[in-house]
Design an enzyme around this catalytic site. Structure first.
Site, PDB file in Angstrom:
ATOM      1  N   LYS A 114      82.037  96.363 129.322  1.00  0.00           N
ATOM      2  CA  LYS A 114      82.878  95.915 130.434  1.00  0.00           C
ATOM      3  C   LYS A 114      83.837  97.052 130.789  1.00  0.00           C
ATOM      4  CE  LYS A 114      82.979  90.901 129.960  1.00  0.00           C
ATOM      5  NZ  LYS A 114      83.811  89.713 129.668  1.00  0.00           N
ATOM      6  N   GLU A 172      77.260  88.147 130.501  1.00  0.00           N
ATOM      7  CA  GLU A 172      78.112  86.955 130.440  1.00  0.00           C
ATOM      8  C   GLU A 172      77.579  85.817 131.314  1.00  0.00           C
ATOM      9  OE1 GLU A 172      82.347  87.771 129.918  1.00  0.00           O
ATOM     10  OE2 GLU A 172      82.771  85.961 131.058  1.00  0.00           O
ATOM     11  N   HIS A 213      95.694  85.610 130.078  1.00  0.00           N
ATOM     12  CA  HIS A 213      95.788  86.433 131.294  1.00  0.00           C
ATOM     13  C   HIS A 213      96.876  85.913 132.217  1.00  0.00           C
ATOM     14  CE1 HIS A 213      91.529  88.449 131.199  1.00  0.00           C
ATOM     15  NE2 HIS A 213      92.396  89.049 130.423  1.00  0.00           N
ATOM     16  N   HIS A 227      98.526  92.592 125.693  1.00  0.00           N
ATOM     17  CA  HIS A 227      97.323  91.772 125.907  1.00  0.00           C
ATOM     18  C   HIS A 227      97.007  90.915 124.673  1.00  0.00           C
ATOM     19  CE1 HIS A 227      93.325  90.530 127.119  1.00  0.00           C
ATOM     20  NE2 HIS A 227      92.825  91.069 126.027  1.00  0.00           N
ATOM     21  N   ASN A 276      86.008  85.044 125.486  1.00  0.00           N
ATOM     22  CA  ASN A 276      87.224  84.855 126.290  1.00  0.00           C
ATOM     23  C   ASN A 276      88.141  83.787 125.709  1.00  0.00           C
ATOM     24  OD1 ASN A 276      86.388  86.779 128.171  1.00  0.00           O
ATOM     25  ND2 ASN A 276      85.128  85.279 129.231  1.00  0.00           N
ATOM     26  N   LYS A 303      80.818  90.933 117.753  1.00  0.00           N
ATOM     27  CA  LYS A 303      80.761  91.241 119.184  1.00  0.00           C
ATOM     28  C   LYS A 303      79.386  91.782 119.573  1.00  0.00           C
ATOM     29  CE  LYS A 303      82.795  92.811 123.274  1.00  0.00           C
ATOM     30  NZ  LYS A 303      83.977  93.114 124.018  1.00  0.00           N
ATOM     31  N   ARG A 343      76.732 107.851 140.889  1.00  0.00           N
ATOM     32  CA  ARG A 343      76.021 106.574 140.676  1.00  0.00           C
ATOM     33  C   ARG A 343      75.706 106.300 139.200  1.00  0.00           C
ATOM     34  NH1 ARG A 343      73.240 107.985 145.534  1.00  0.00           N
ATOM     35  NH2 ARG A 343      74.296 106.934 147.246  1.00  0.00           N
ATOM     36  N   GLU A 347      92.682  89.857 118.293  1.00  0.00           N
ATOM     37  CA  GLU A 347      91.254  89.854 118.661  1.00  0.00           C
ATOM     38  C   GLU A 347      90.371  89.796 117.411  1.00  0.00           C
ATOM     39  OE1 GLU A 347      90.051  89.681 121.761  1.00  0.00           O
ATOM     40  OE2 GLU A 347      91.553  90.518 123.101  1.00  0.00           O
ATOM     41  N   ARG A 391      78.475  84.947 125.973  1.00  0.00           N
ATOM     42  CA  ARG A 391      79.498  86.007 125.946  1.00  0.00           C
ATOM     43  C   ARG A 391      80.862  85.468 126.381  1.00  0.00           C
ATOM     44  NH1 ARG A 391      79.254  92.416 127.583  1.00  0.00           N
ATOM     45  NH2 ARG A 391      81.451  92.803 127.159  1.00  0.00           N
ATOM     46  N   HIS A 449      91.816  83.721 126.510  1.00  0.00           N
ATOM     47  CA  HIS A 449      92.079  84.672 127.590  1.00  0.00           C
ATOM     48  C   HIS A 449      92.491  84.008 128.902  1.00  0.00           C
ATOM     49  CE1 HIS A 449      90.452  87.488 124.748  1.00  0.00           C
ATOM     50  NE2 HIS A 449      90.583  88.491 125.585  1.00  0.00           N
TER      51      HIS A 449
HETATM   52  N1  GLY Z   1      86.484  91.134 125.972  1.00  0.00           N
HETATM   53  C1  GLY Z   1      85.500  90.177 126.253  1.00  0.00           C
HETATM   54  C2  GLY Z   1      84.144  90.739 126.455  1.00  0.00           C
HETATM   55  O1  GLY Z   1      83.916  91.910 126.219  1.00  0.00           O
HETATM   56  O2  GLY Z   1      83.261  90.036 126.882  1.00  0.00           O
END
Ligand code: GLY
Length: 380
Positions: free
Chosen positions: A152, A245, A260, A274, A253, A235, A130, A194, A249, A256
């Site tokens: 993430k 997010e 994606h 990517h 994206n 970031k 957990r 990025e 946040r 993206h």
């Molecule tokens: N890669 C986007 C984020 O970490 O929110």
């Protein structure tokens, strides 16, 4: 924007998340400090390093040596390279190996690798007993400036990228810029997309600095470290104000949603890395913003020009095998975008530009406008 660093400097960027705050340590050869930093952070902890075969060849021994010098016991778990490991099967392999290595609640998982290893090992740590703490040691530019920071973690579903995961912050990020020397130029360029993203979405001065200094940043040294540190600061600031997010946040994206879909259309294969998908996606987002009258065509062209200048793909037609099934088809791309995590009841949310250096979250974008735009780009 702060002044460029000297190549010998170590920069520490803090991700300010109250009791879960952590440092990103950036600099040449900072990997050697991993053991002492972990010993200070978690006295007595055992560790397990999760890495892939290629990274293991270059960096597993130096990582183990740093831990050994600090008297820290470690196990090694080596997965295959690539998205094929970011699966249920990959998660099972890593989780069972962590249990077999007797990694317990007070121990640490160390993710040594690029985005795939970081996401996979982080997710395994999030669900093991957990929740066990983990350390990110990103070895690609993309992982250093993006995926290792912000918590993430996750794996792909056969139905879409990153559809299973958890927010689980690392307790430390060690971004050793020397490890980037073993990346292929194509991998480095993909990560650079990025870096440029932070300029495009929120910092025009940084974008202008990249336009002037990208060759130096590609060569290494102080300019590279400045680019990485500036990206990590950007970031960290966004994550600190919107960890889950719910708002800002989502700006990260940028590029993206289109990207994606292109990655999915190319089967998440080496045909499109990517970062390359993000580069094309960012240009599409800029051009779509221009088509909606949010920015000028000249501003969209500025974004495309810089990414093309460093050798990144910027057009759908730049993708290898573009004419093959799935790519030259606006409806197929729309179907792939419908799986995006930002879709709400059929309406798309896009990150669009109000200026170079100012992105905005635009909700309820009419899918027909997106389809017509893609159709025009497919004909271009
Ligand atoms: N890669 C986007 C984020 O970490 O929110």
């Amino acid at each position: 924007m702060t002044a460029p660093l000297k190549a010998s400097d170590t920069t520490v960027v803090n991700v300010a998340l109250d009791d879960r705050a952590y440092d990103i340590v950036i600099g040449r050869d900072v990997l050697t400090s991993l053991g002492t930093r972990i010993a200070a952070l978690r006295p007595g902890a055992r560790t397990a390093i999760v890495t892939d075969k290629t990274v293991a060849r270059h960096w597993l021994e130096p990582t183990e040596a740093s831990l050994a010098t600090a008297g820290i016991a470690t196990a090694r778990i080596i997965v295959d390279e690539g998205e094929g490991s970011k699966t249920y099967a990959g998660l099972e392999k890593v989780s069972e190996a962590l249990i077999a290595a007797r990694i317990e609640r007070n121990d640490l998982v160390i993710a040594l690798g690029g985005g795939v290893v970081g996401d996979l090992a982080g997710f395994a740590a999030a669900i093991l007993r957990r929740g066990v703490d983990f350390v990110q040691v990103p070895t690609s530019l993309l992982a250093q400036v993006d995926s290792s920071v912000g918590g993430k973690t996750g794996i792909n579903s056969p139905q879409g990228k990153n559809l299973l995961g958890a927010f689980h912050q690392p307790v430390l990020v060690i971004a050793d810029t020397a490890v980037l020397d073993t990346l292929s130029p194509r991998q480095f360029r993909a990560g650079y997309a990025e870096v440029a993203k932070y300029g495009v979405l929120g910092d025009e001065a940084f974008f202008a600095w990249l336009e002037s200094n990208h060759s130096e940043a590609f060569k290494g040294g102080a300019a590279r470290e400045h680019a990485i540190a500036t990206s990590c600061r950007a970031k960290a600031a966004i994550v600190a104000r919107d960890e889950r997010e719910n708002g800002d946040r989502a700006l990260l994206n940028l590029g993206h949603t289109f990207g994606h879909a292109l990655e999915a259309a190319t089967g998440f294969s080496d045909r499109l890395f990517h970062g390359e998908g993000v580069a094309i996606g960012m240009v599409l987002a800029a051009e779509f913003s221009a088509s909606l009258g949010m920015i000028s065509q000249g501003e969209a062209a500025r974004v495309a020009r810089h990414l093309a200048e460093v050798g990144l793909p910027t057009k759908l037609q730049d993708i290898a095998g573009f004419a093959q099934e799935g790519l030259a088809d606006a409806d197929a791309l729309m179907t792939l975008m419908a799986q995006d995590k930002k879709v709400r009841r059929g309406k798309l949310t896009f990150i669009l530009l109000e200026a170079v250096g100012r992105a905005a979250i635009v909700k309820d974008v009419d899918p027909k406008r997106v389809r017509d735009f893609l159709q025009s780009k497919l004909k271009a």
